[in-house]
Design a protein around this motif. Structure first.
Motif, PDB file in Angstrom:
ATOM      1  N   PRO A  81      49.846  -9.357  58.102  1.00  0.00           N
ATOM      2  CA  PRO A  81      49.185 -10.095  59.183  1.00  0.00           C
ATOM      3  C   PRO A  81      48.217  -9.241  60.002  1.00  0.00           C
ATOM      4  CG  PRO A  81      51.541 -10.596  59.122  1.00  0.00           C
ATOM      5  CD  PRO A  81      51.315  -9.458  58.179  1.00  0.00           C
ATOM      6  N   GLN A  82      48.332  -7.932  59.915  1.00  0.00           N
ATOM      7  CA  GLN A  82      47.455  -7.039  60.668  1.00  0.00           C
ATOM      8  C   GLN A  82      46.094  -6.856  60.005  1.00  0.00           C
ATOM      9  OE1 GLN A  82      50.808  -5.995  59.892  1.00  0.00           O
ATOM     10  NE2 GLN A  82      51.342  -7.013  61.826  1.00  0.00           N
ATOM     11  N   ALA A  83      45.922  -7.369  58.806  1.00  0.00           N
ATOM     12  CA  ALA A  83      44.720  -7.076  58.025  1.00  0.00           C
ATOM     13  C   ALA A  83      43.444  -7.537  58.722  1.00  0.00           C
ATOM     14  CB  ALA A  83      44.834  -7.700  56.640  1.00  0.00           C
ATOM     15  N   ALA A  84      43.461  -8.710  59.306  1.00  0.00           N
ATOM     16  CA  ALA A  84      42.239  -9.233  59.929  1.00  0.00           C
ATOM     17  C   ALA A  84      41.782  -8.336  61.074  1.00  0.00           C
ATOM     18  CB  ALA A  84      42.463 -10.660  60.420  1.00  0.00           C
ATOM     19  N   ALA A  85      42.726  -7.863  61.888  1.00  0.00           N
ATOM     20  CA  ALA A  85      42.372  -6.980  62.996  1.00  0.00           C
ATOM     21  C   ALA A  85      41.860  -5.640  62.485  1.00  0.00           C
ATOM     22  CB  ALA A  85      43.573  -6.778  63.912  1.00  0.00           C
ATOM     23  N   LEU A  86      42.470  -5.125  61.432  1.00  0.00           N
ATOM     24  CA  LEU A  86      42.032  -3.850  60.867  1.00  0.00           C
ATOM     25  C   LEU A  86      40.646  -3.992  60.240  1.00  0.00           C
ATOM     26  CD1 LEU A  86      45.395  -2.731  59.219  1.00  0.00           C
ATOM     27  CD2 LEU A  86      44.307  -1.708  61.232  1.00  0.00           C
ATOM     28  N   GLN A  87      40.385  -5.126  59.586  1.00  0.00           N
ATOM     29  CA  GLN A  87      39.059  -5.368  59.015  1.00  0.00           C
ATOM     30  C   GLN A  87      38.016  -5.442  60.122  1.00  0.00           C
ATOM     31  OE1 GLN A  87      38.037  -6.128  55.311  1.00  0.00           O
ATOM     32  NE2 GLN A  87      36.446  -5.188  56.573  1.00  0.00           N
ATOM     33  N   ALA A  88      38.345  -6.125  61.203  1.00  0.00           N
ATOM     34  CA  ALA A  88      37.398  -6.234  62.315  1.00  0.00           C
ATOM     35  C   ALA A  88      37.103  -4.872  62.935  1.00  0.00           C
ATOM     36  CB  ALA A  88      37.961  -7.185  63.373  1.00  0.00           C
ATOM     37  N   GLN A  89      38.112  -4.016  62.990  1.00  0.00           N
ATOM     38  CA  GLN A  89      37.928  -2.687  63.567  1.00  0.00           C
ATOM     39  C   GLN A  89      36.946  -1.859  62.749  1.00  0.00           C
ATOM     40  OE1 GLN A  89      41.538  -0.360  63.691  1.00  0.00           O
ATOM     41  NE2 GLN A  89      40.498   1.504  64.379  1.00  0.00           N
ATOM     42  N   VAL A  90      37.126  -1.823  61.432  1.00  0.00           N
ATOM     43  CA  VAL A  90      36.217  -1.014  60.618  1.00  0.00           C
ATOM     44  C   VAL A  90      34.834  -1.658  60.542  1.00  0.00           C
ATOM     45  CG1 VAL A  90      38.103   0.019  59.291  1.00  0.00           C
ATOM     46  CG2 VAL A  90      36.951  -2.016  58.384  1.00  0.00           C
ATOM     47  N   ASP A  91      34.787  -2.980  60.592  1.00  0.00           N
ATOM     48  CA  ASP A  91      33.493  -3.663  60.580  1.00  0.00           C
ATOM     49  C   ASP A  91      32.668  -3.305  61.813  1.00  0.00           C
ATOM     50  OD1 ASP A  91      34.169  -4.890  58.227  1.00  0.00           O
ATOM     51  OD2 ASP A  91      34.452  -6.891  59.086  1.00  0.00           O
ATOM     52  N   ALA A  92      33.324  -3.220  62.959  1.00  0.00           N
ATOM     53  CA  ALA A  92      32.607  -2.918  64.196  1.00  0.00           C
ATOM     54  C   ALA A  92      31.912  -1.573  64.112  1.00  0.00           C
ATOM     55  CB  ALA A  92      33.570  -2.952  65.380  1.00  0.00           C
ATOM     56  N   VAL A  93      32.590  -0.595  63.539  1.00  0.00           N
ATOM     57  CA  VAL A  93      31.995   0.744  63.392  1.00  0.00           C
ATOM     58  C   VAL A  93      30.863   0.703  62.378  1.00  0.00           C
ATOM     59  CG1 VAL A  93      32.446   3.134  62.701  1.00  0.00           C
ATOM     60  CG2 VAL A  93      34.161   1.868  64.046  1.00  0.00           C
ATOM     61  N   ARG A  94      31.117   0.067  61.254  1.00  0.00           N
ATOM     62  CA  ARG A  94      30.097  -0.021  60.208  1.00  0.00           C
ATOM     63  C   ARG A  94      28.825  -0.694  60.730  1.00  0.00           C
ATOM     64  NH1 ARG A  94      29.434   1.533  54.555  1.00  0.00           N
ATOM     65  NH2 ARG A  94      27.578   0.433  53.927  1.00  0.00           N
ATOM     66  N   GLN A  95      29.000  -1.749  61.505  1.00  0.00           N
ATOM     67  CA  GLN A  95      27.845  -2.487  62.005  1.00  0.00           C
ATOM     68  C   GLN A  95      27.004  -1.664  62.956  1.00  0.00           C
ATOM     69  OE1 GLN A  95      29.812  -5.979  63.502  1.00  0.00           O
ATOM     70  NE2 GLN A  95      30.292  -6.707  61.444  1.00  0.00           N
ATOM     71  N   VAL A  96      27.629  -0.765  63.712  1.00  0.00           N
ATOM     72  CA  VAL A  96      26.859   0.121  64.584  1.00  0.00           C
ATOM     73  C   VAL A  96      25.994   1.056  63.749  1.00  0.00           C
ATOM     74  CG1 VAL A  96      27.006   2.035  66.222  1.00  0.00           C
ATOM     75  CG2 VAL A  96      28.446   0.020  66.543  1.00  0.00           C
ATOM     76  N   PHE A  97      26.591   1.704  62.778  1.00  0.00           N
ATOM     77  CA  PHE A  97      25.860   2.696  61.995  1.00  0.00           C
ATOM     78  C   PHE A  97      24.766   2.066  61.137  1.00  0.00           C
ATOM     79  CE2 PHE A  97      29.290   5.423  63.287  1.00  0.00           C
ATOM     80  CZ  PHE A  97      28.703   6.676  63.353  1.00  0.00           C
ATOM     81  N   GLN A  98      24.963   0.838  60.701  1.00  0.00           N
ATOM     82  CA  GLN A  98      23.963   0.180  59.858  1.00  0.00           C
ATOM     83  C   GLN A  98      22.664  -0.125  60.598  1.00  0.00           C
ATOM     84  OE1 GLN A  98      26.660  -2.144  56.488  1.00  0.00           O
ATOM     85  NE2 GLN A  98      25.979  -3.266  58.287  1.00  0.00           N
ATOM     86  N   LYS A  99      22.655   0.000  61.907  1.00  0.00           N
ATOM     87  CA  LYS A  99      21.433  -0.225  62.682  1.00  0.00           C
ATOM     88  C   LYS A  99      20.484   0.968  62.619  1.00  0.00           C
ATOM     89  CE  LYS A  99      23.934  -2.978  66.139  1.00  0.00           C
ATOM     90  NZ  LYS A  99      24.312  -3.014  67.591  1.00  0.00           N
ATOM     91  N   TYR A 100      20.951   2.101  62.107  1.00  0.00           N
ATOM     92  CA  TYR A 100      20.195   3.352  62.141  1.00  0.00           C
ATOM     93  C   TYR A 100      20.001   3.883  60.722  1.00  0.00           C
ATOM     94  CZ  TYR A 100      21.694   3.069  66.999  1.00  0.00           C
ATOM     95  OH  TYR A 100      21.922   2.634  68.293  1.00  0.00           O
ATOM     96  N   PRO A 101      19.065   4.814  60.520  1.00  0.00           N
ATOM     97  CA  PRO A 101      19.015   5.517  59.237  1.00  0.00           C
ATOM     98  C   PRO A 101      20.382   6.158  58.981  1.00  0.00           C
ATOM     99  CG  PRO A 101      17.058   5.993  60.545  1.00  0.00           C
ATOM    100  CD  PRO A 101      17.990   5.256  61.447  1.00  0.00           C
ATOM    101  N   MET A 102      21.051   5.738  57.916  1.00  0.00           N
ATOM    102  CA  MET A 102      22.478   6.026  57.766  1.00  0.00           C
ATOM    103  C   MET A 102      22.801   7.514  57.727  1.00  0.00           C
ATOM    104  SD  MET A 102      25.556   4.810  57.600  1.00  0.00           S
ATOM    105  CE  MET A 102      25.533   3.088  57.125  1.00  0.00           C
TER     106      MET A 102
END
Length: 303
Positions: A231-252
């Motif tokens: 049941p924790q998977a959705a929260a864990l996915q959202a956590q890593v997505d948030a970080v990924r989405q920040v970095f994807q805004k810049y030259p990686m």
């Protein structure tokens, strides 16, 4: 065929000194931190600036990791190059060093090459390395290479080299392509290139991910991989997505290196090899503000 490798692998960023030579000790330190955080090492990947490194530098960097006792069974070096002899030499060295496998780009200078030509290339590498210990993972990144690894070619390589061609990293960003591969090639080791795809890809048999941002959040991705059925998977996915989405805004690459420089308190990390350039001051301050806003940090880098 069964999955030979699984989990999270980082295309390890490569530190450079002021004279643009690789910083061997800092490379070993970061690789060690990644392994402590549960990640494998996809050294010489796209985000390693691999195609800005010479064959000799790659061999030296791999040897330095081994000299410091890092486990080659969790290493997946990128060995693909335009020149066939370079690919053979680095692949042979990786195999002889005990690496779990190699991640192999197609030769990427000539465009619109046929599947017959690509098959001949991979077959020639396999025949010249001539080792039953070779485990070859294809690297499909058409946006950078301009040379797609199409499904009929994958099928042909699996048929001819079933014990050697054992997997692929799909960096196409095309979910339909990834989904088709996962369904068409059961038992083939398939790594998406982003942790953001894990919740969809793991139920279809994905082996994990080989992700740029595994350089900066390896443990968080590892927790998602370990808990995707819970049941924790959705929260864990959202956590890593948030970080990924920040970095994807810049030259990686520049963003990964700046963040590592900041959290490690070591400005050596902020150096990239030309033609790449570092983030400008405004990008740096904005990136840090966005990371602070989501509570991001990298622990243990200064130890």
């Amino acid at each position: 065929m069964t999955n030979a490798l699984s989990g999270v692998f980082a295309p390890v960023i490569t530190p450079f000194k002021a004279d643009l030579s690789p910083d061997l000790s800092l490379f070993v330190k970061h690789a060690g931190w990644l392994m402590e955080q549960g990640a494998g090492l996809a050294i010489f990947g796209t985000n390693s600036e691999a195609n800005s490194l010479s064959l000799g530098e790659k061999i030296q960097l791999l040897d330095k990791l081994l000299e410091h006792g890092l486990d080659p069974a969790r290493m997946l070096p990128g060995t693909g190059a335009c020149a066939l002899p370079d690919t053979v030499a680095l692949t042979r060295h990786a195999v002889n060093s005990g690496c779990a496998g190699v991640l192999m780009l197609p030769p990427f200078f000539y465009k619109n090459v046929s599947d017959d030509g690509l098959f001949a290339y991979y077959a020639e590498v396999i025949e010249r390395v001539a080792s039953p210990d070779l485990r070859l993972y294809l690297y499909h990144i058409p946006a950078f290479s301009g040379v797609p690894i199409r499904l009929p070619l994958i099928e042909r390589l699996i048929k001819h080299f079933p014990e050697i061609v054992v997997g692929i990293k799909d960096s196409s960003g095309d979910w339909d392509n990834l989904e088709f591969m996962l369904k068409a090639f059961p038992g083939f080791t398939i790594f998406p290139a982003s942790e953001s795809l894990l919740s969809r890809a793991l139920p279809l048999g994905a082996a994990g991910c080989i992700s740029a941002t595994a350089n900066i959040q390896p443990a968080a991705i590892g927790r998602l991989l370990a808990s995707w059925r819970t049941p924790q998977a959705a929260a864990l996915q959202a956590q890593v997505d948030a970080v990924r989405q920040v970095f994807q805004k810049y030259p990686m690459i520049a963003a990964l290196k700046f963040a590592t420089a900041h959290y490690a308190d070591n400005q050596t990390w902020d150096t990239v090899r030309p033609p790449l350039t570092p983030l400008v001051a405004q990008q740096k301050s904005q990136l840090l503000a966005e990371l602070d806003a989501i509570g991001f940090t990298m622990t243990g880098l200064c130890d």
